[in-house]
Scaffold this active site. Structure first.
Site, PDB file in Angstrom:
ATOM      1  N   HIS A   1      -1.517   0.665   9.282  1.00 47.75           N
ATOM      2  CA  HIS A   1      -0.179   1.190   8.973  1.00 47.75           C
ATOM      3  C   HIS A   1      -0.280   2.460   8.120  1.00 47.75           C
ATOM      4  CE1 HIS A   1       4.214   0.375   8.231  1.00 47.75           C
ATOM      5  NE2 HIS A   1       3.962   1.141   7.175  1.00 47.75           N
ATOM      6  N   GLU A   2      -1.085   2.391   7.070  1.00 43.15           N
ATOM      7  CA  GLU A   2      -1.186   3.534   6.156  1.00 43.15           C
ATOM      8  C   GLU A   2      -1.900   4.718   6.798  1.00 43.15           C
ATOM      9  OE1 GLU A   2       0.662   3.280   3.602  1.00 43.15           O
ATOM     10  OE2 GLU A   2       0.971   1.163   4.041  1.00 43.15           O
TER      11      GLU A   2
ATOM     12  N   ALA B   1       0.857  -1.186   0.000  1.00 45.40           N
ATOM     13  CA  ALA B   1       0.000   0.000   0.000  1.00 45.40           C
ATOM     14  C   ALA B   1       0.887   1.228   0.000  1.00 45.40           C
ATOM     15  CB  ALA B   1      -0.922   0.005   1.216  1.00 45.40           C
TER      16      ALA B   1
END
Length: 975
Positions: A399-400, A364
């Site tokens: 995470h993103e 991502a």
């Protein structure tokens, strides 16, 4: 230009190992005695060469345009060299410095760009608003695979009634740079506009502005255009100052066909027809906040948004997969609101588009307001997807979203501090998922997933510091590794525990507020944390977080803390040294926080992970403690180091292993196996520890069982071709006998942890071809082939691999056809992994061949295919030979954007353990050193890993074999 390396006459590993007729291989040996040239002929040839050189010089002199003074014409008049040639000739040198001068800074980009899908090209215009920091007559910025129209370049002051500054010359420089030389200087503190037109490409390497393909449900090929700019590929899409510290506003306009839509960082402002062409439109977007170039993103596609409970967050995919966007659409708002609360800063953009891109290089990318994903990292099918798929989606999404603050809002000044965003995002992803899915207890998985992953790379002499100087794209790309992500996360976790959650959190919030919409480096972070630590009196006034953490960020490796107890005097003698897998010693020292606990008949305290004493850069210390049955340092392995105890304490910990929390069991298994592997501890300790836990663990605790089996995998791999392998197989089957019997193929709707246990244990219980597990796998696979009876999603990974391993061409071909047919991304991944499990060498060779001659394997999946073959004990040499024979083609086809070829190299090392394999790997590295691309560190790591395996065979093999032989009749009740 780099010449192609010819390996056609080089014997492969398979050739040499199967050399039953003792054929002697000679490299590049002529069939005849050779060509003899007489002295007169040699002299004549030399004269001819001189005449040719003189003629070439005269041609150049008369044909190149010249002025009266004899100088060549400015390159503003002649056509600039193409950047494609420069990309070949300039970037080969790993020392090229791509960094730009600091005399100018961009403040606003106004970009108009039109993709041409038919010709795989782009055309565009750009206006850069420039602020002059130092007087200069040059404008230097980044471009790659872009052609600038020299006649279109206009530089003009923003002051009223100003005239353009005449352009003296233009040229492409090494390091992806373009220079505009002006007749007069731009004045300090003034604002100027740079206008130009350019042409680029929609490339097939998934970098920059690239073309992606997929097939719709009717089987028609669809084409879209998407971006991937991190770390240094915005320069492939438009001319720019492509460094993170050059933050600016971006106003983007995209041309699109009538039947497609566009997305960008900001919400759409307006659409208008492209001239008189009713089939094309311009979509215009308002300026972004100040962001770095690598966070800019845009798309032209026919993707659609799914339903969402939060109007500010939309999840996009191709039409046929829209039903699989629901899980991400439910999860994203929860995680976003959690981080808004944790950081006490609202998400500053008006929207987030979360997009599943059909072809995508990374898992991502955190582009501000437009987060792009690989489909398998975002889409969840409630019927077809697995428990592990759900975990992947949750962790990658968390995470993103975490990077919207650490990375986007506050951005590292330069790529030497990549860990500031990647390490923090990796650490924070566990907090985000734990909030959204509390029953998973996912923070318990940090040790095996991050700490152990980091230490596997960091235990090598070829490891690098977290922070080190990088100058160009090649060096920058190689920093996207386990050191930046996993080690970065591990030392951040260590900071959290020695500072305490509240102090740590307040320091982070102050840091984010202070550098809001700006750039910072590690010392800025350390200063904010130190300020809070002094307020809360966590650190002494003469101590700083920088003092502590510099030893962890600017030094490679990690320490092993040796602890020797004097039981009569209740004292601990503690000293440190760098931990190496290979036979190497180094007396490096770190600041090490040491939490401590010991056995207490009234109940042992395992919850206090704050340090009771420190190694403040000293080599050794002595501490007074209360010692009874056993003691423990570094509780839950919150510190990024390994602990080695005196023999008495190790054996006491083994005896009391079931009195310890599961997290501590996992810690002791991890530390003892690595110490034994490095020849710092007898294998008696870890083998007995694992056996005792496996036999007595009636509840089958997930994390310690997972860690134990992961650590045993090293022994399985290295012993696989030795006489001791049979003994090892008896060992694990005996100690996990009850576990294997209790974990069956029944897959009811269980909780997350139970399903994680099932998949972990079944992988091992299916290893033997005559096991009940292997028989059940073959039966279920055969029923799927004959009747179409579906296999439960959470069992497919084990069933597919086992059945293909024990089957033949029929099973392999059936699985490959299914790979081509299925649409669910996670199912495709499982089939790709399973196809590498076959024991038939020719099938493995055919499978690898698809990487270079078959479009059915996408670029994003190439390393997955290669690794599936390389980790197969039968396939390692086949994979290595394939890499050698196809090196140049692989580099050309897969590019350097996502370390795909580097990952291939690393995957070879686990199964290599002989001097011959080590020498072959070194020889190959040396042969391609002029065309090594971004794989140099991967070669270093792989070579050192194989070297460590060779040393292990020399020093530890007989010890392990003798131990297994000694206890083979009573593995399940070792005393």
């Amino acid at each position: 230009m780099v010449g192609k390396v010819d390996y056609s006459s080089v014997p492969t590993t398979v050739d040499l190992e199967n050399n039953t007729n003792q054929k002697k291989y000679t490299i590049n040996q002529p069939n005849h005695k050779g060509l003899v040239i007489s002295r007169p002929l040699c002299a004549l040839m030399a004269v001819g060469a001189l005449l040719m050189a003189l003629l070439a010089g005269l041609v150049v002199f008369f044909l190149v345009p010249r002025y009266c003074d004899g100088q060549t014409a400015p390159e503003a008049i002649t056509e600039p060299r193409t950047p494609k040639n420069l990309a070949i000739n300039g970037v080969v040198d790993g020392e090229v410095d791509e960094r730009l001068p600091r005399s100018l800074e961009p403040t606003l980009y106004s970009i108009r760009i039109r993709p041409d899908f038919q010709n795989s090209s782009t055309s565009g215009t750009i206006t850069m608003a420039l602020h002059v920091l130092e007087e200069t007559d040059e404008i230097i910025f980044h471009v790659r695979s872009i052609t600038i129209s020299p006649q279109s370049v206009v530089v003009k002051s923003k002051e009223p009634n100003s005239s353009p500054i005449p352009v003296k010359g233009q040229d492409y420089l090494k390091g992806d740079r373009y220079r505009i030389k002006l007749e007069s200087k731009m004045e300090k503190k003034k604002l100027y506009d740079l206008d130009l037109e350019f042409e680029g490409e929609l490339n097939g390497h998934l970098q920059g502005f690239y073309k992606s393909r997929y097939h719709d449900q009717a089987g028609h090929e669809r084409v879209i255009a998407s971006t991937q700019f991190s770390p240094t590929d915005a320069r492939r899409a438009f001319p720019c100052f492509d460094e993170p510290s050059f933050k600016a506003n971006f106003a983007i306009s995209l041309a699109r066909p009538r039947d497609m839509t566009t997305l960008a960082n900001m919400p759409l402002a307006n659409s208008s027809k492209l001239g008189n062409n009713s089939d094309w439109f311009w979509d215009s977007y308002p300026p972004t906040p100040k962001i770095s170039t690598y966070l800019v993103a845009f798309m032209v596609s026919d993707l659609k948004p799914g339903s969402s409970s939060d109007a500010s967050i939309k999840v996009w995919s191709r039409q046929s997969l829209l039903s699989q966007t629901s899980y991400a659409a439910q999860l994203a708002p929860k995680i976003l609101r959690y981080f808004e609360s944790y950081f006490d800063i609202k998400f500053p953009l008006p929207k987030i588009d979360v997009v599943a891109v059909p072809e995508f290089g990374f898992s991502a990318m955190e582009n501000w307001g437009l987060i792009t994903f690989r489909e398998s990292s975002l889409l969840f099918d409630p019927i077809e997807s697995t428990n592990d798929d759900k975990r992947t989606i949750a962790t990658v999404l968390s995470h993103e979203i975490a990077r919207q603050w650490f990375g986007n809002l506050v951005t590292p000044k330069w790529w030497d501090d990549l860990w500031l965003k990647e390490g923090f995002a990796t650490y924070m992803e566990y907090k985000g998922v734990d909030y959204a899915q509390p029953t998973w207890r996912i923070e318990d998985e940090f040790l095996p997933c991050e700490t152990e992953r980091a230490m596997a790379a960091d235990a090598l002499a070829s490891s690098r510091p977290i922070s080190f100087e990088v100058k160009n794209s090649r060096q920058i790309r190689q920093t996207f590794d386990d050191i930046s992500y996993a080690k970065g996360a591990s030392i951040i976790r260590m900071m959290n525990h020695f500072l305490g959650e509240e102090t740590f959190k307040k320091g982070l919030i102050n840091f984010l507020r202070k550098f809001n919409n700006s750039n910072a480096d590690r010392n800025d972070l350390f200063a904010s944390l130190t300020e809070e630590a002094h307020k809360s009196e966590i650190l002494l006034k003469n101590e700083t977080v920088k003092d502590i953490m510099t030893t962890w960020t600017e030094r490679a490796g990690f320490p092993v803390v040796h602890c020797m107890a004097d039981y009569e005097k209740n004292k601990l003698h503690i000293f440190q040294r760098r931990f190496y897998l290979t036979d190497k010693e180094e007396k490096s020292t770190w600041w090490i926080p040491l939490s401590f606990t010991a056995f207490s008949p009234n109940g042992t305290n395992f919850s206090n992970t704050k340090p009771q004493f420190w190694l403040r850069g000293e080599y050794e210390i002595e501490e007074s403690v209360d010692l009874t049955e056993w003691y423990l340092l570094n509780i839950d392995k919150t510190g990024y180091f390994i602990v080695n105890y005196d023999e008495k304490n190790w054996l006491s910990l083994v005896d009391h292993v079931m009195d310890l929390p599961p997290s501590v069991r996992a810690q002791l298994i991890a530390d003892s196996t690595e110490l034994a592997r490095a020849n710092l501890l007898s294998y008696h300790v870890p083998l007995k520890l694992i056996a005792k836990m496996a036999v007595l663990d009636e509840g089958i605790m997930f994390v310690p069982t997972w860690v134990a089996l992961e650590k045993l995998k090293f022994l399985s791999d290295i012993l696989s071709a030795t006489p001791a392998f049979g003994l090892f197989e008896e060992y694990h089957r005996a100690i996990f006998k009850t576990t294997y019997e209790r974990v069956t193929f029944e897959d009811p709707v269980d909780d997350y942890i139970t399903r994680r246990i099932r998949s972990t244990v079944l992988e091992w219980s299916c290893r033997s071809p005559d096991s009940r597990c292997a028989h059940e796998s073959r039966t279920r696979f055969r029923q799927w082939m004959i009747t179409g009876a579906k296999i439960a999603p959470n069992l497919r990974e084990i069933v597919y691999c086992t059945a293909i391993r024990e089957g033949g061409e029929i099973e392999w071909d059936f699985a490959y056809r299914k790979y081509l047919e299925v649409e669910t991304p996670s199912e495709k991944n499982m089939l790709l992994d399973a196809l590498g499990c076959t024991r038939l060498r020719w099938l493995l060779s055919r499978y690898l061949g698809k990487l270079t001659n078959d479009t059915s394997i996408r670029i994003q999946d190439a390393d997955r295919v290669f690794e599936s073959v390389a980790r197969n004990k039968i396939g390692t040499n086949i994979a290595f030979d394939f890499l050698r024979k196809n090196w140049n083609e692989l580099l050309s086809h897969y590019g350097d954007g996502f370390n795909i070829v580097a990952k291939m190299i690393k995957s070879l090392a686990a199964q290599m353990s002989t001097e011959f394999q080590l020498s072959e790997l070194k020889r190959f590295r040396d042969n391609i050193k002029e065309n090594i691309s971004t794989t140099s560190s991967a070669f270093d790591n792989a070579i050192e890993t194989v070297k460590a395996n060779v040393e292990w065979m020399e020093k530890n093999y007989h010890q392990v074999e003798q131990w297994l032989q000694k206890y083979k009749d009573h593995f399940d009740y070792i005393q």
